[in-house]
Design an enzyme around this catalytic site. Sequence first.
Site, PDB file in Angstrom:
ATOM      1  N   PHE A 162       0.879  -1.171   0.000  1.00 54.82           N
ATOM      2  CA  PHE A 162       0.000   0.000   0.000  1.00 54.82           C
ATOM      3  C   PHE A 162       0.920   1.225   0.000  1.00 54.82           C
ATOM      4  CE2 PHE A 162      -2.717   3.247   1.824  1.00 54.82           C
ATOM      5  CZ  PHE A 162      -3.979   2.937   1.352  1.00 54.82           C
ATOM      6  N   ASP A 187       1.752  -5.382   8.428  1.00 58.16           N
ATOM      7  CA  ASP A 187       0.610  -4.497   8.275  1.00 58.16           C
ATOM      8  C   ASP A 187      -0.630  -5.360   8.064  1.00 58.16           C
ATOM      9  OD1 ASP A 187      -1.460  -2.863   7.313  1.00 58.16           O
ATOM     10  OD2 ASP A 187      -0.031  -1.364   6.600  1.00 58.16           O
ATOM     11  N   TYR A 227     -10.971   0.726  10.510  1.00 58.85           N
ATOM     12  CA  TYR A 227     -12.191   1.144   9.800  1.00 58.85           C
ATOM     13  C   TYR A 227     -12.536   0.221   8.638  1.00 58.85           C
ATOM     14  CZ  TYR A 227      -8.455   3.564   7.209  1.00 58.85           C
ATOM     15  OH  TYR A 227      -7.297   3.857   6.541  1.00 58.85           O
ATOM     16  N   LYS A 228     -11.725  -0.804   8.393  1.00 57.91           N
ATOM     17  CA  LYS A 228     -12.040  -1.748   7.309  1.00 57.91           C
ATOM     18  C   LYS A 228     -12.829  -2.912   7.918  1.00 57.91           C
ATOM     19  CE  LYS A 228      -8.200   0.038   4.636  1.00 57.91           C
ATOM     20  NZ  LYS A 228      -6.759  -0.032   4.390  1.00 57.91           N
ATOM     21  N   ARG A 271     -12.506  -4.226  -7.201  1.00 57.38           N
ATOM     22  CA  ARG A 271     -12.325  -4.906  -5.913  1.00 57.38           C
ATOM     23  C   ARG A 271     -13.678  -5.156  -5.256  1.00 57.38           C
ATOM     24  NH1 ARG A 271      -8.459  -2.397  -1.620  1.00 57.38           N
ATOM     25  NH2 ARG A 271     -10.257  -1.024  -1.468  1.00 57.38           N
TER      26      ARG A 271
HETATM   27  C1  LIG Z   1      -5.972   1.116   4.381  1.00 58.32           C
HETATM   28  C2  LIG Z   1      -4.500   0.951   4.517  1.00 58.32           C
HETATM   29  C3  LIG Z   1      -3.716   1.958   5.081  1.00 58.32           C
HETATM   30  C4  LIG Z   1      -4.340   3.267   5.486  1.00 58.32           C
HETATM   31  O1  LIG Z   1      -3.506   4.044   6.268  1.00 58.32           O
HETATM   32  P1  LIG Z   1      -4.104   5.337   6.969  1.00 58.32           P
HETATM   33  O2  LIG Z   1      -2.989   5.903   7.713  1.00 58.32           O
HETATM   34  O3  LIG Z   1      -5.254   4.864   7.813  1.00 58.32           O
HETATM   35  O4  LIG Z   1      -4.639   6.240   5.918  1.00 58.32           O
HETATM   36  C5  LIG Z   1      -2.361   1.719   5.244  1.00 58.32           C
HETATM   37  N1  LIG Z   1      -1.806   0.551   4.856  1.00 58.32           N
HETATM   38  C6  LIG Z   1      -2.538  -0.435   4.301  1.00 58.32           C
HETATM   39  C7  LIG Z   1      -1.896  -1.711   3.923  1.00 58.32           C
HETATM   40  C8  LIG Z   1      -3.902  -0.259   4.100  1.00 58.32           C
HETATM   41  O5  LIG Z   1      -4.623  -1.215   3.529  1.00 58.32           O
END
Ligand SMILES: *Cc1c(COP(=O)(O)O)cnc(C)c1O
Length: 432
Positions: free
Chosen positions: A160, A229, A254-255, A403
């Site tokens: 990400f 992560d 939040y996911k 997705r």
């Molecule tokens: C959703 C997601 C993020 C989001 O990071 P934020 O700091 O909450 O914006 C980071 N890393 C991964 C792998 C994600 O899927």
Amino acid sequence: MSENPLPTPGTTSPPVSPPAGVSASPPADGFAEAARLDAADPLAALRRAFVLDDDTVYLDGNSLGALPAAVPGRLAEVIGREWGELRIRSWTESGWWTAPQRIGDRIARLIGAAPGQVVVGDSTSVNVFKALVGAVRLTATADGPRGGVRDQILVDSGTFPTDGYIAGSAARMTGCTLVPVPAADLPSVAGPRTAAVLVNHVDYRTGELHNLPAVTAAAHAAGAPVVADLCHSAGALPVNLDALRVDFAVGCTYKYLNGGPGSPAYLYIRAEHQDRFDSPLPGWNGHRAPFEMTADYRPAPGAVRGRVGTPDILSMLALEAALEVWDGVDLAEVRAKSLALTDYFLARVAALAPEASAVPVTPAEHARRGSQVSLRCTDAAAVMAELIRRGVVGDFREPDVLRFGFTPLYTSFTDTERAARTLATVLRERPR
Ligand SMILES: *Cc1c(COP(=O)(O)O)cnc(C)c1O
């Protein structure tokens, strides 16, 4: 970050075999089959714990989980009573001050961690920074001053973006170089120059589940700590952090944890590292005696030293209420349903959509699949816009990926049947 080769639309991919009991091309009885699977689903009743409408098939819980029904009432109480009436007394009397570690312990169960190792706060991006710099500082201490020995931070090349950006900055700050490596190669690349390994447990774009046990074992054999992560795995499948001996982990809430837009993230600091964890953000909330207001920083014992500043109490307590839906939920059942839903969707899309119009990039093998299905198709953005117009909500990721996130707590097989049919119809009707 496009090192991950994706299959091209129009090329054929290996056929996906339908799950047991699902025929690949039933006539019009797909909904009957889905209803049968829903009736046998041990998690089906949990759907009622969420605010959802029957007109919409919501397959974007991997981006923003649906609202748990308990949250609005709890937030009204926090605002009306705890903030409105008790005001500052709530820091102690309503348990605000200790919320980051209390809620961390709730999340701990969901990621295979014993209590006392998880604190909630800040964003995932910020926690990646804390964990990664903390991890590199551990090896620096172990090997003596950094004499050009451990000078590489490895990251899976499909990461990400934010993790990659932050890791790049962490590398510059610690005198390291950031080395992107395909996730499957991390075990073989980890070596004497590795200062830390950052790995996305599930690839956000393809839905591929990476081999966290192999990455962790190889990093440890090379003497390097691992930061995992868990954004796309926590709440979707069991994560056994303690058993795997993962050193640090971060993730958002939040996911699949349904904490609400921008709800605070979490940081896992393995118990054995806590005494030596040297946070690059030593804020006063992580101090041993924050209210002594001393000039010197003395870190708190335990994971609490991962805290930084004053927590975002409204979002934090919304998250706490959201996590109640997990009480008594068996994560093995969550995983079994997630795989059954994604199997079902892959099989039905293969059966109903025009040939090669939507090519799975999500691995067919269960051991390599998270809880989302990504399909590659031409005009993916327009296809998704049309799906959303017809009440099937997934999302689109560059360059051409659709997705669909499957949240085992509230997605039904009937939803999945409807999504596959609607997608097939949109693909069939569009100009070719
Ligand atoms: C959703 C997601 C993020 C989001 O990071 P934020 O700091 O909450 O914006 C980071 N890393 C991964 C792998 C994600 O899927």
